[in-house]
Design a protein around this motif. Structure first.
Motif, PDB file in Angstrom:
ATOM      1  N   ARG A   8       0.812  -1.218   0.000  1.00 50.74           N
ATOM      2  CA  ARG A   8       0.000   0.000   0.000  1.00 50.74           C
ATOM      3  C   ARG A   8       0.846   1.269   0.000  1.00 50.74           C
ATOM      4  O   ARG A   8       0.387   2.321  -0.405  1.00 50.74           O
ATOM      5  CB  ARG A   8      -0.944   0.006   1.202  1.00 50.74           C
ATOM      6  CG  ARG A   8      -1.932  -1.155   1.137  1.00 50.74           C
ATOM      7  CD  ARG A   8      -2.827  -1.182   2.338  1.00 50.74           C
ATOM      8  NE  ARG A   8      -3.614   0.027   2.435  1.00 50.74           N
ATOM      9  CZ  ARG A   8      -4.841   0.190   1.942  1.00 50.74           C
ATOM     10  NH1 ARG A   8      -5.409  -0.790   1.281  1.00 50.74           N
ATOM     11  NH2 ARG A   8      -5.494   1.312   2.112  1.00 50.74           N
ATOM     12  N   ARG A   9       2.070   1.185   0.511  1.00 52.25           N
ATOM     13  CA  ARG A   9       2.969   2.359   0.508  1.00 52.25           C
ATOM     14  C   ARG A   9       4.405   1.870   0.396  1.00 52.25           C
ATOM     15  O   ARG A   9       4.803   0.912   1.045  1.00 52.25           O
ATOM     16  CB  ARG A   9       2.820   3.172   1.786  1.00 52.25           C
ATOM     17  CG  ARG A   9       3.787   4.382   1.834  1.00 52.25           C
ATOM     18  CD  ARG A   9       3.744   5.132   3.160  1.00 52.25           C
ATOM     19  NE  ARG A   9       2.488   5.844   3.303  1.00 52.25           N
ATOM     20  CZ  ARG A   9       1.974   6.219   4.482  1.00 52.25           C
ATOM     21  NH1 ARG A   9       2.583   5.945   5.601  1.00 52.25           N
ATOM     22  NH2 ARG A   9       0.820   6.869   4.525  1.00 52.25           N
ATOM     23  N   VAL A  39       8.398   3.706   0.351  1.00 54.30           N
ATOM     24  CA  VAL A  39       9.271   4.874   0.392  1.00 54.30           C
ATOM     25  C   VAL A  39      10.637   4.376  -0.073  1.00 54.30           C
ATOM     26  O   VAL A  39      11.229   3.488   0.551  1.00 54.30           O
ATOM     27  CB  VAL A  39       9.359   5.500   1.800  1.00 54.30           C
ATOM     28  CG1 VAL A  39      10.304   6.690   1.787  1.00 54.30           C
ATOM     29  CG2 VAL A  39       7.968   5.907   2.290  1.00 54.30           C
ATOM     30  N   VAL A  64      -1.083   1.894  -8.379  1.00 56.24           N
ATOM     31  CA  VAL A  64      -0.599   3.149  -7.806  1.00 56.24           C
ATOM     32  C   VAL A  64      -1.697   4.214  -7.887  1.00 56.24           C
ATOM     33  O   VAL A  64      -2.268   4.437  -8.946  1.00 56.24           O
ATOM     34  CB  VAL A  64       0.677   3.641  -8.531  1.00 56.24           C
ATOM     35  CG1 VAL A  64       1.059   5.039  -8.086  1.00 56.24           C
ATOM     36  CG2 VAL A  64       1.823   2.672  -8.295  1.00 56.24           C
ATOM     37  N   VAL A  82       7.864   8.446  -2.669  1.00 56.36           N
ATOM     38  CA  VAL A  82       6.782   7.878  -1.869  1.00 56.36           C
ATOM     39  C   VAL A  82       5.659   7.492  -2.826  1.00 56.36           C
ATOM     40  O   VAL A  82       5.191   8.322  -3.604  1.00 56.36           O
ATOM     41  CB  VAL A  82       6.262   8.882  -0.823  1.00 56.36           C
ATOM     42  CG1 VAL A  82       5.163   8.252   0.025  1.00 56.36           C
ATOM     43  CG2 VAL A  82       7.398   9.401   0.050  1.00 56.36           C
ATOM     44  N   GLU A  97       1.871   5.440  -3.115  1.00 54.69           N
ATOM     45  CA  GLU A  97       0.734   4.875  -2.391  1.00 54.69           C
ATOM     46  C   GLU A  97      -0.300   4.339  -3.362  1.00 54.69           C
ATOM     47  O   GLU A  97      -0.467   4.873  -4.458  1.00 54.69           O
ATOM     48  CB  GLU A  97       0.088   5.912  -1.470  1.00 54.69           C
ATOM     49  CG  GLU A  97       0.898   6.184  -0.233  1.00 54.69           C
ATOM     50  CD  GLU A  97       0.116   6.911   0.853  1.00 54.69           C
ATOM     51  OE1 GLU A  97      -1.101   7.138   0.697  1.00 54.69           O
ATOM     52  OE2 GLU A  97       0.737   7.235   1.865  1.00 54.69           O
ATOM     53  N   ILE A 124      -3.123   1.240   6.101  1.00 54.34           N
ATOM     54  CA  ILE A 124      -1.787   1.779   6.323  1.00 54.34           C
ATOM     55  C   ILE A 124      -1.633   2.077   7.806  1.00 54.34           C
ATOM     56  O   ILE A 124      -2.455   2.786   8.394  1.00 54.34           O
ATOM     57  CB  ILE A 124      -1.563   3.055   5.484  1.00 54.34           C
ATOM     58  CG1 ILE A 124      -1.527   2.698   4.000  1.00 54.34           C
ATOM     59  CG2 ILE A 124      -0.284   3.772   5.910  1.00 54.34           C
ATOM     60  CD1 ILE A 124      -1.397   3.877   3.067  1.00 54.34           C
ATOM     61  N   GLU A 142       0.455   3.957  10.455  1.00 46.98           N
ATOM     62  CA  GLU A 142       1.407   5.067  10.540  1.00 46.98           C
ATOM     63  C   GLU A 142       2.488   4.751  11.557  1.00 46.98           C
ATOM     64  O   GLU A 142       2.249   4.082  12.566  1.00 46.98           O
ATOM     65  CB  GLU A 142       0.689   6.372  10.893  1.00 46.98           C
ATOM     66  CG  GLU A 142      -0.337   6.813   9.859  1.00 46.98           C
ATOM     67  CD  GLU A 142       0.235   7.062   8.474  1.00 46.98           C
ATOM     68  OE1 GLU A 142       1.443   7.314   8.324  1.00 46.98           O
ATOM     69  OE2 GLU A 142      -0.556   6.982   7.514  1.00 46.98           O
TER      70      GLU A 142
END
Length: 101
Positions: free
Chosen positions: A10-11, A13, A37, A57, A59, A91, A93
């Motif tokens: 989902r993410r 970096v 994406v 980044v 997502e 997600i 955090e």
């Protein structure tokens, strides 16, 4: 909801190094077309004589990492490191802990 539903990446970096061309705008636009994406953020971190270092980044609900890597390579870029990878139903955090200080 079906219990067999799978959740992908989902993410991401990424620390990416690329030549001066293409621009970070072009990189962001190309990555935004990768399967799964929804959004891309490219941040310029450092510039030297021949290359640029980016924080990228990405997502989306189910990011195709292989396609992300292939897209970057087709632009002459390389992934130096995967700094964050998030997968699952939602997600989560990051939370600061005393070790982070």
């Amino acid at each position: 909801m079906n219990q067999n539903t799978s959740y992908g990446i989902r993410r991401l970096v990424l620390d990416v190094m690329k030549p001066h061309r293409p621009s970070i705008v072009e990189v962001a636009l190309k990555l935004s077309k990768v399967d799964g994406v929804n959004g891309v953020n490219c941040i310029l971190n450092e510039v030297d004589q021949e290359t640029e270092s980016l924080k990228v980044v990405i997502e989306g609900p189910n990011i195709d990492f292989d396609e992300v890597q292939e897209t970057l390579e087709s632009l002459g870029a390389v992934i130096h490191s995967i700094d964050v990878a998030v997968a699952g139903k939602k997600i989560v955090e990051d939370v600061e802990t005393p070790q982070d200080r």
